[in-house]
Write a protein that holds these residues in place. Structure first.
Motif, PDB file in Angstrom:
ATOM      1  N   THR A   1       9.740   1.786   0.331  1.00  0.00           N
ATOM      2  CA  THR A   1       8.680   1.693   1.336  1.00  0.00           C
ATOM      3  C   THR A   1       9.150   2.349   2.637  1.00  0.00           C
ATOM      4  OG1 THR A   1       7.193   0.225   2.537  1.00  0.00           O
ATOM      5  CG2 THR A   1       9.436  -0.551   2.250  1.00  0.00           C
ATOM      6  N   ALA A   2       8.175   2.738   3.436  1.00  0.00           N
ATOM      7  CA  ALA A   2       8.531   3.241   4.767  1.00  0.00           C
ATOM      8  C   ALA A   2       8.726   2.044   5.681  1.00  0.00           C
ATOM      9  CB  ALA A   2       7.413   4.127   5.297  1.00  0.00           C
ATOM     10  N   HIS A   3       9.521   2.199   6.714  1.00  0.00           N
ATOM     11  CA  HIS A   3       9.665   1.132   7.700  1.00  0.00           C
ATOM     12  C   HIS A   3      10.153   1.723   9.014  1.00  0.00           C
ATOM     13  CE1 HIS A   3      14.191   0.365   7.928  1.00  0.00           C
ATOM     14  NE2 HIS A   3      14.005   1.532   7.372  1.00  0.00           N
TER      15      HIS A   3
ATOM     16  N   GLY B   1       7.031   9.665  -3.682  1.00  0.00           N
ATOM     17  CA  GLY B   1       7.533  10.821  -2.934  1.00  0.00           C
ATOM     18  C   GLY B   1       6.878  11.000  -1.586  1.00  0.00           C
ATOM     19  N   CYS B   2       6.026  10.053  -1.176  1.00  0.00           N
ATOM     20  CA  CYS B   2       5.373  10.213   0.116  1.00  0.00           C
ATOM     21  C   CYS B   2       6.378   9.980   1.250  1.00  0.00           C
ATOM     22  CB  CYS B   2       4.210   9.240   0.269  1.00  0.00           C
ATOM     23  SG  CYS B   2       3.304   9.524   1.812  1.00  0.00           S
ATOM     24  N   THR B   3       6.358  10.891   2.203  1.00  0.00           N
ATOM     25  CA  THR B   3       7.170  10.715   3.412  1.00  0.00           C
ATOM     26  C   THR B   3       6.342  11.148   4.619  1.00  0.00           C
ATOM     27  OG1 THR B   3       8.061  12.941   3.173  1.00  0.00           O
ATOM     28  CG2 THR B   3       9.406  11.164   2.287  1.00  0.00           C
ATOM     29  N   VAL B   4       5.031  11.125   4.467  1.00  0.00           N
ATOM     30  CA  VAL B   4       4.152  11.667   5.503  1.00  0.00           C
ATOM     31  C   VAL B   4       4.438  11.077   6.880  1.00  0.00           C
ATOM     32  CG1 VAL B   4       1.759  11.751   6.312  1.00  0.00           C
ATOM     33  CG2 VAL B   4       2.298  12.368   3.956  1.00  0.00           C
ATOM     34  N   CYS B   5       4.490   9.751   6.963  1.00  0.00           N
ATOM     35  CA  CYS B   5       4.684   9.131   8.289  1.00  0.00           C
ATOM     36  C   CYS B   5       6.039   9.495   8.871  1.00  0.00           C
ATOM     37  CB  CYS B   5       4.504   7.616   8.206  1.00  0.00           C
ATOM     38  SG  CYS B   5       5.587   6.818   7.018  1.00  0.00           S
ATOM     39  N   VAL B   6       7.059   9.541   8.012  1.00  0.00           N
ATOM     40  CA  VAL B   6       8.405   9.885   8.478  1.00  0.00           C
ATOM     41  C   VAL B   6       8.396  11.304   9.038  1.00  0.00           C
ATOM     42  CG1 VAL B   6      10.817  10.162   7.775  1.00  0.00           C
ATOM     43  CG2 VAL B   6       9.404   8.374   6.731  1.00  0.00           C
TER      44      VAL B   6
ATOM     45  N   ARG C   1      11.777   5.541   8.534  1.00  0.00           N
ATOM     46  CA  ARG C   1      12.612   5.908   7.397  1.00  0.00           C
ATOM     47  C   ARG C   1      12.046   5.271   6.138  1.00  0.00           C
ATOM     48  NH1 ARG C   1      13.963   9.225  10.279  1.00  0.00           N
ATOM     49  NH2 ARG C   1      15.998   9.766  11.130  1.00  0.00           N
ATOM     50  N   ILE C   2      12.475   5.818   4.985  1.00  0.00           N
ATOM     51  CA  ILE C   2      12.116   5.214   3.701  1.00  0.00           C
ATOM     52  C   ILE C   2      13.295   4.347   3.276  1.00  0.00           C
ATOM     53  CG2 ILE C   2      11.490   5.668   1.300  1.00  0.00           C
ATOM     54  CD1 ILE C   2       9.429   6.830   3.250  1.00  0.00           C
ATOM     55  N   THR C   3      12.980   3.164   2.763  1.00  0.00           N
ATOM     56  CA  THR C   3      14.075   2.271   2.372  1.00  0.00           C
ATOM     57  C   THR C   3      13.793   1.651   0.996  1.00  0.00           C
ATOM     58  OG1 THR C   3      15.354   0.364   3.107  1.00  0.00           O
ATOM     59  CG2 THR C   3      13.020   0.285   3.530  1.00  0.00           C
TER      60      THR C   3
ATOM     61  N   ASP D   1      -2.165   9.647   9.766  1.00  0.00           N
ATOM     62  CA  ASP D   1      -1.939  10.550   8.643  1.00  0.00           C
ATOM     63  C   ASP D   1      -1.534   9.852   7.346  1.00  0.00           C
ATOM     64  OD1 ASP D   1      -2.596  12.541  10.390  1.00  0.00           O
ATOM     65  OD2 ASP D   1      -0.558  13.297  10.677  1.00  0.00           O
ATOM     66  N   CYS D   2      -1.253   8.558   7.388  1.00  0.00           N
ATOM     67  CA  CYS D   2      -0.853   7.861   6.157  1.00  0.00           C
ATOM     68  C   CYS D   2      -2.014   7.882   5.166  1.00  0.00           C
ATOM     69  CB  CYS D   2      -0.456   6.420   6.464  1.00  0.00           C
ATOM     70  SG  CYS D   2      -0.229   5.452   4.948  1.00  0.00           S
ATOM     71  N   PRO D   3      -1.769   8.367   3.949  1.00  0.00           N
ATOM     72  CA  PRO D   3      -2.883   8.527   3.001  1.00  0.00           C
ATOM     73  C   PRO D   3      -3.414   7.211   2.450  1.00  0.00           C
ATOM     74  CG  PRO D   3      -0.809   9.149   1.965  1.00  0.00           C
ATOM     75  CD  PRO D   3      -0.508   8.900   3.415  1.00  0.00           C
ATOM     76  N   THR D   4      -2.672   6.128   2.610  1.00  0.00           N
ATOM     77  CA  THR D   4      -3.148   4.883   2.014  1.00  0.00           C
ATOM     78  C   THR D   4      -3.462   3.816   3.061  1.00  0.00           C
ATOM     79  OG1 THR D   4      -0.895   4.034   1.807  1.00  0.00           O
ATOM     80  CG2 THR D   4      -1.765   5.265  -0.072  1.00  0.00           C
ATOM     81  N   GLY D   5      -3.425   4.181   4.325  1.00  0.00           N
ATOM     82  CA  GLY D   5      -3.723   3.203   5.376  1.00  0.00           C
ATOM     83  C   GLY D   5      -2.683   2.104   5.462  1.00  0.00           C
ATOM     84  N   ALA D   6      -1.415   2.419   5.128  1.00  0.00           N
ATOM     85  CA  ALA D   6      -0.381   1.382   5.093  1.00  0.00           C
ATOM     86  C   ALA D   6       0.253   1.114   6.455  1.00  0.00           C
ATOM     87  CB  ALA D   6       0.711   1.781   4.088  1.00  0.00           C
ATOM     88  N   VAL D   7       0.080   2.040   7.392  1.00  0.00           N
ATOM     89  CA  VAL D   7       0.804   1.922   8.670  1.00  0.00           C
ATOM     90  C   VAL D   7      -0.074   1.336   9.768  1.00  0.00           C
ATOM     91  CG1 VAL D   7       2.135   3.172  10.430  1.00  0.00           C
ATOM     92  CG2 VAL D   7       2.085   4.007   8.063  1.00  0.00           C
ATOM     93  N   LYS D   8       0.501   0.420  10.537  1.00  0.00           N
ATOM     94  CA  LYS D   8      -0.209  -0.112  11.690  1.00  0.00           C
ATOM     95  C   LYS D   8       0.693   0.029  12.911  1.00  0.00           C
ATOM     96  CE  LYS D   8      -3.205  -3.141  13.813  1.00  0.00           C
ATOM     97  NZ  LYS D   8      -3.495  -2.338  14.994  1.00  0.00           N
TER      98      LYS D   8
ATOM     99  N   LEU E   1       0.812  -1.215   0.000  1.00  0.00           N
ATOM    100  CA  LEU E   1       0.000   0.000   0.000  1.00  0.00           C
ATOM    101  C   LEU E   1       0.847   1.267   0.000  1.00  0.00           C
ATOM    102  CD1 LEU E   1      -2.751  -0.984   2.636  1.00  0.00           C
ATOM    103  CD2 LEU E   1      -2.920  -1.010   0.152  1.00  0.00           C
ATOM    104  N   CYS E   2       2.048   1.178   0.553  1.00  0.00           N
ATOM    105  CA  CYS E   2       2.892   2.371   0.717  1.00  0.00           C
ATOM    106  C   CYS E   2       3.228   3.008  -0.635  1.00  0.00           C
ATOM    107  CB  CYS E   2       4.182   1.979   1.436  1.00  0.00           C
ATOM    108  SG  CYS E   2       5.313   3.361   1.630  1.00  0.00           S
ATOM    109  N   ILE E   3       3.125   4.337  -0.692  1.00  0.00           N
ATOM    110  CA  ILE E   3       3.443   5.032  -1.939  1.00  0.00           C
ATOM    111  C   ILE E   3       4.698   5.905  -1.791  1.00  0.00           C
ATOM    112  CG2 ILE E   3       1.124   4.977  -2.945  1.00  0.00           C
ATOM    113  CD1 ILE E   3       0.783   7.914  -1.884  1.00  0.00           C
ATOM    114  N   ALA E   4       5.634   5.415  -1.014  1.00  0.00           N
ATOM    115  CA  ALA E   4       6.891   6.154  -0.845  1.00  0.00           C
ATOM    116  C   ALA E   4       7.551   6.400  -2.201  1.00  0.00           C
ATOM    117  CB  ALA E   4       7.834   5.370   0.069  1.00  0.00           C
ATOM    118  N   ASP E   5       7.333   5.494  -3.128  1.00  0.00           N
ATOM    119  CA  ASP E   5       7.838   5.643  -4.493  1.00  0.00           C
ATOM    120  C   ASP E   5       7.421   6.950  -5.137  1.00  0.00           C
ATOM    121  OD1 ASP E   5       9.450   3.738  -5.313  1.00  0.00           O
ATOM    122  OD2 ASP E   5       7.925   2.475  -6.287  1.00  0.00           O
TER     123      ASP E   5
END
Ligand code: FAD
Ligand code: SF4
Ligand code: SF4
Lengths: 319, 80, 577
Positions: B48-50, B24-29, B38-40, B65-72, B18-22
């Motif tokens: 992806t963020a991790h 340019g998303c860095t919202v969670c970071v 961090r993004i890796t 705040d994650c726009p795609t609901g990727a973080v738990k 789900l993560c869209i770090a690709d």
């Protein structure tokens, strides 16, 4: 270190990203547009809230919380009918954050729809805008089959504080749903008329304890000496929460006749209630009620103690 | 004193599908008050963020705040 | 990211606000609005969007003074009593007068407070005779609404720079030195006035879970505010009056008083019996709590399972949605249901925070510290029981005073050697090839705080703490090792934590009496009003270690009658109820 200060990209450039074929890029454009906090971005967000991708639409609905005015409201109202619950929910929340009364222009026309979710959300959104022209549709919505709709409609009416709404609130106070009855009773608090008081007094014998509690509490705000006998009866209620509100109102109404009965409540092992009784006894300052307070001069609860001492002093002073 | 590495289980999990770090998303970071995400780069070249550091206040802005609901956000093992 | 880069840049501004949590944004906004031409910078070690104690919101104002519900006189009296009389009333009174205006302003920002069904404020009665609690049904939007105002006012925001030291010139502030938390680049900010809003010192004690970040306070607040004020020569008041809170065990989040109390929830022992009547957080209440935990009746629980279903769902809604939203997950994981089980509670680790006690950087009613041009507001300033609304209100007061001060003065010159010295100090752990990582320095410091400094306080134990902390300091100065910029931030935090631990030990040893219930329970000394009815002020002494002196409590502006003074004593349930 060229970007020391938080800074944001050019709005037109970001708006172009909204045309990207990639949903992720469109989401990022929405986020960055929002961060500019510039009202110029509202039309772009209004477009994004109709995007084909659910996450873009949801992000736009969340983003619009940061903006106000009629075009923001219009975009949000539109999103209340989105096919995805998450988008609808986000739009509903954002609607309640509006402050500008003009935003109501975009909401009022939707107060006539039948859809439960849309109606609840629009009523909740218009409430704080306090638009007089919402009164008619709100009264009409009291006929809706959904109790949630009727509840929100009552809230809208209560916020308008207009005495012509009394008949409507009266019928809502007789609703078959307890939540609607509670809302209607608290909404009556702005009006100090006999009419309003009769409705509240009648509700003191409601079958639902929270309705009785709401009626007793509202009488603190608007009741007159006439409701004292009914409040005294309430001192026998099985719920301490209800008795507590009755005690508070009796104190406020200077119901000296009730002092002994209030004093007798001091033995109840709920400090919340003792606190309230002591405060009321201090307000009433009837001399032979000191005996109810004296055993609690050193109560373990500092609040009770404080109220008891204050009340004893008031009583001694009056004697 | 020489250093050794020891493993720790981290409380925050990112769903990399789900993560869209690709994009340019860095919202969670950005929103994390402890700065532990961090993004890796992943094996397939996507990003992806991790959770990089196990120093989490389990406060949730990253998830909210994650726009795609990727973080738990789970509770750190030591206190759950 | 996190690679050490080591650049240095210098910028200037009229007013620098450090810490963009609660007090900071308000200070910056007010300064900028009073003088829109001024250059105001708001700097935070995290990201202002979601930083500080209120990052995910709050469930209400604990201490609103709203006309018709409470008066400034009444409020000032309550707070004076709650602080055992050690309180300069002017600042409390000013807060009480101005906070209603701030509530209305926050309301206009879109931060919503509970209103009744006529749109009027719905203040809940929780403590004392006055009525002070104002719930916030959409408390989760606080930070968002504040941030929006900052953006609209075009405040210059600098994120991810951690302030490490203040620059001074004689008795005046000259600016601050900051380090980027992801690159170790330095930023020197020359400022005419500096407002410190860095929050509590939340990582002083170690939580019982043993997890360094499982603290009550936002774990980003590691005590730099206190350490910076100290190194700059400002006075800090009553640091021996720790913050200790009753919390849900392990989860370490707030439990009860303001939310569940008015609805009928309360604290009990293992037998389900009440042992304290009042759940309002005070040192005396914490002492009873501690005694019960230590007794055969412990542990202590939050009891809700006697309440009506309607009431329980309401409590759940408030507690799980805002403030600490992971609390719902926690209970789920443990299988606790408020309807069925009581919830185990414990006392928190110790910290410094004026929000719930009386300690902090010594300020007057204008939020001025003892250094010219330097202000402090929020949890780190010593205006007692300030909480969230106090942070907003005193932040506003600081912002307005600071912008006027800045208009009348030029930049103060500082010694360039100070910057060099700070650079050397900060980067020392990057110059070694191996050594002790900051998390071990921090763990050991905090474990020693628990072993020797948390109350009940014993003189010999606190002296041991000083010896052992000195050994850790030696290791920190000579052997701490970091491998990247993120760890460097942690190493700087470890240094602040150690400074705070030293201050806690010194302040606690200085006041040779017991006061404020558990907060300063020195078992080898009785309470002694004759010698100790005063503030203690701690400053940096000649040999670079703390020194303390007494400072008289300013004459009261609101009198307290004798029989009101014991309002917080004897809270234990004695009658068989
Ligand atoms: C869990 C919890 C629940 C609470 N509940 C309530 C409640 O219901 N009602 C109420 O009234 N009060 C409540 N409070 C208290 C209230 O939230 C605080 O008193 C108030 O928010 C403090 O504001 P502040 O500005 O002092 O600190 P914060 O808001 O914490 O801000 C401090 C800021 O400083 C930054 N910072 C720290 N160190 C540095 C550095 N070295 N350089 C740069 N920046 C730095 C941090 O990132 C942070 O943004 C609660 C507190 C907590 C922790
Ligand atoms: S916020 Fe969500 S989408 Fe964005 S980087 Fe983090 S996990 Fe990925
Ligand atoms: S829960 Fe809080 S501290 Fe943990 S990763 Fe998320 S934002 Fe950071």
């Amino acid at each position: 270190m060229n970007n020391l200060f938080e800074d944001f990209n050019d709005i037109e450039m970001l708006a172009e990203d909204l045309q990207s074929t990639d949903a992720g890029e469109r989401i990022m454009a929405v986020i960055e547009l929002t961060d500019t906090a510039d009202p110029e971005v509202i039309p772009h967000l209004a477009t994004a809230i109709r995007d084909q991708d659910i996450n873009v639409r949801k992000q736009a609905a969340i983003a619009l919380t940061d903006f106000d005015g009629v075009s923001t409201a219009a975009a949000l109202v539109g999103a209340l009918s989105d096919e995805h619950a998450e988008v609808r929910q986000a739009a509903a929340v954002s609607l309640t954050e509006l402050k500008d009364p003009d935003a109501g222009d975009a909401i009022i026309p939707s107060l006539g729809v039948d859809d439960e979710f849309v109606l609840v959300s629009c009523l909740a959104g218009i409430k704080e805008l306090r638009r007089a022209d919402a009164m008619g549709p709100a009264i009409e919505a009291l006929k809706h089959h959904s109790a949630s709709v009727r509840c929100e409609a009552v809230n809208v009416i209560g916020w308008l504080q207009d005495k012509t709404s009394l008949p409507a609130l009266r019928s809502a106070a007789g609703d078959n749903d307890a939540l609607v009855r509670r809302a209607a009773l608290t909404a009556l608090g702005f009006n100090k008329s006999d009419h309003a008081e009769q409705i509240l007094v009648a509700a003191l014998t409601d079958s639902d304890w929270q309705v009785r509690e709401a009626a007793a509490e509202t009488l603190t705000k608007s009741g007159s000496a006439g409701c004292v006998p009914s409040l005294i009866k309430l001192l026998e209620d099985e719920y301490w929460q209800v008795r507590l509100k009755a005690v508070r109102t009796l104190g406020k109404l200077d119901a000296r006749d009730a002092a002994t009965l209030i004093g007798e409540q001091m033995t109840v092992p709920v400090p919340n209630l003792r606190k309230e009784c002591a405060a009321a006894l201090g307000v009433l300052a009837v001399s032979d009620t000191a005996k109810f307070l004296e055993p609690y001069y050193d109560d373990n609860d500092p609040d009770v103690r404080k109220n008891v001492r204050w009340a004893l002093e008031k009583i001694a002073h009056t004697a | 004193m020489p250093l050794a590495q020891s493993s720790t289980s981290v409380p925050v999990v990112v769903n990399d599908d789900l993560c869209i770090a690709d994009k340019g998303c860095t919202v969670c970071v950005e929103v994390c008050p402890l700065d532990v995400l961090r993004i890796t780069d992943m094996a397939d070249g996507r990003k992806t963020a991790h959770m990089e550091y196990d120093e989490c206040w389990y406060c949730m802005p990253c998830e909210a705040d994650c726009p795609t609901g990727a973080v738990k956000v789970n509770l750190p093992y030591l206190l759950k | 990211m996190d690679e050490i880069k080591e650049g240095i840049e210098q910028i200037e501004c009229d007013v620098l606000v450090i810490g963009g949590g609660t007090a900071g944004p308000m200070a910056a906004l007010k300064a900028k609005r009073k003088n829109p031409k001024a250059n105001v910078i708001l700097l935070d070690k995290a990201n202002v969007k979601r930083s500080g104690a209120i990052s995910m919101g709050m469930d209400g104002l604990n201490n609103s003074v709203i006309p018709g519900y409470a008066t400034p006189e009444q409020y000032t009296k309550e707070i004076t009593i709650a602080n055992d009389g050690i309180c300069d009333q002017a600042a409390v009174y000013r807060y009480a007068e101005e906070c209603y205006g701030i509530i209305q302003e926050l309301d206009s920002f879109g931060i919503r407070f509970q209103k009744d069904n006529n749109g009027e404020y719905d203040v809940k009665k929780v403590h004392h005779i006055g009525t002070y609690v104002l719930p916030m049904p959409n408390g989760d939007t606080v930070k968002k609404a504040l941030y929006r105002q900052l953006r609209k006012s075009r405040i210059n925001i600098v994120n991810r720079y951690m302030a490490t030291r203040l620059l001074t010139s004689g008795d005046r502030v000259a600016g601050a030195i900051c380090v980027n938390t992801r690159s170790a680049e330095f930023l020197v900010v020359k400022a005419k006035a500096v407002i410190m809003c860095l929050g509590a010192a939340g990582r002083l004690g170690l939580p019982t879970s043993g997890y360094l970040y499982g603290t009550y306070e936002n774990a980003a607040n590691s005590g730099e505010g206190y350490a910076m004020a100290y190194h700059a020569g400002a006075a800090l008041a009553n640091l021996e009056c720790y913050q200790i809170n009753p919390l849900i065990k392990d989860y370490n989040g707030p439990a009860c008083a303001y939310v569940a109390g008015p609805l009928g929830g309360y604290t009990t022992n293992a037998g389900g019996d009440r042992f304290i009547e009042c759940d309002y957080w005070s040192g005396q209440m914490m002492q009873e709590f501690y005694d019960e935990l230590q007794s055969g009746n412990g542990p202590v629980f939050l009891k809700l399972n006697h309440l009506a279903e309607e009431t329980i769902s309401e409590i759940e809604r408030i507690l799980h949605i805002v403030e600490r939203p992971t609390r719902g997950h926690f209970h789920e994981g443990r299988g606790t249901d408020y309807r069925k089980q009581m919830i185990e509670m414990h006392i928190s680790e110790i910290g410094f925070c004026s929000g719930h006690s009386a300690s902090g950087v010594y300020v007057d009613e204008n939020a001025r510290t003892t250094i010219k041009g330097l202000y402090a507001a929020g949890d780190m300033a010593n205006v007692p029981h300030n909480y969230m609304l106090g942070a907003f209100t005193n932040g506003a007061i600081a912002g307005e005073d600071a912008i006027d001060y800045a208009a009348d003065v030029d930049f103060a010159a500082f010694d360039e050697a100070d910057i060099l010295a700070e650079k050397t100090r900060v980067l020392a752990p990057t110059r070694r090839d191996d050594g002790v990582p900051p998390n071990q320095i921090e763990y050991k410091t905090r474990r020693l705080v628990n072993d020797y400094l948390q109350p009940p306080k014993v003189t010999a134990k606190m002296e041991l703490a000083q010896q052992r902390l000195a050994e850790v300091r030696d290791d920190m100065n000579n052997a701490m090792y970091v491998s990247n910029a993120h760890e460097l931030m942690r190493s700087l935090e470890a240094a602040s934590i150690l400074d705070c631990a030293d201050m806690a030990a010194h302040a606690s040893l200085y006041r040779t009496e017991s006061r404020w219930g558990l907060y300063h329970n020195r078992v080898d000394y009785e309470r002694n009003d004759k010698d100790w009815f005063c503030h203690t002020l701690l400053t940096k002494g000649k040999n670079n270690s703390p020194t303390s002196r007494k400072e008289a409590v300013k004459p009261y502006i609101v009198d307290i009658a004798d029989d009101e003074k014991d309002a917080y004593n004897h809270q234990r349930v004695t009658a068989a109820e």
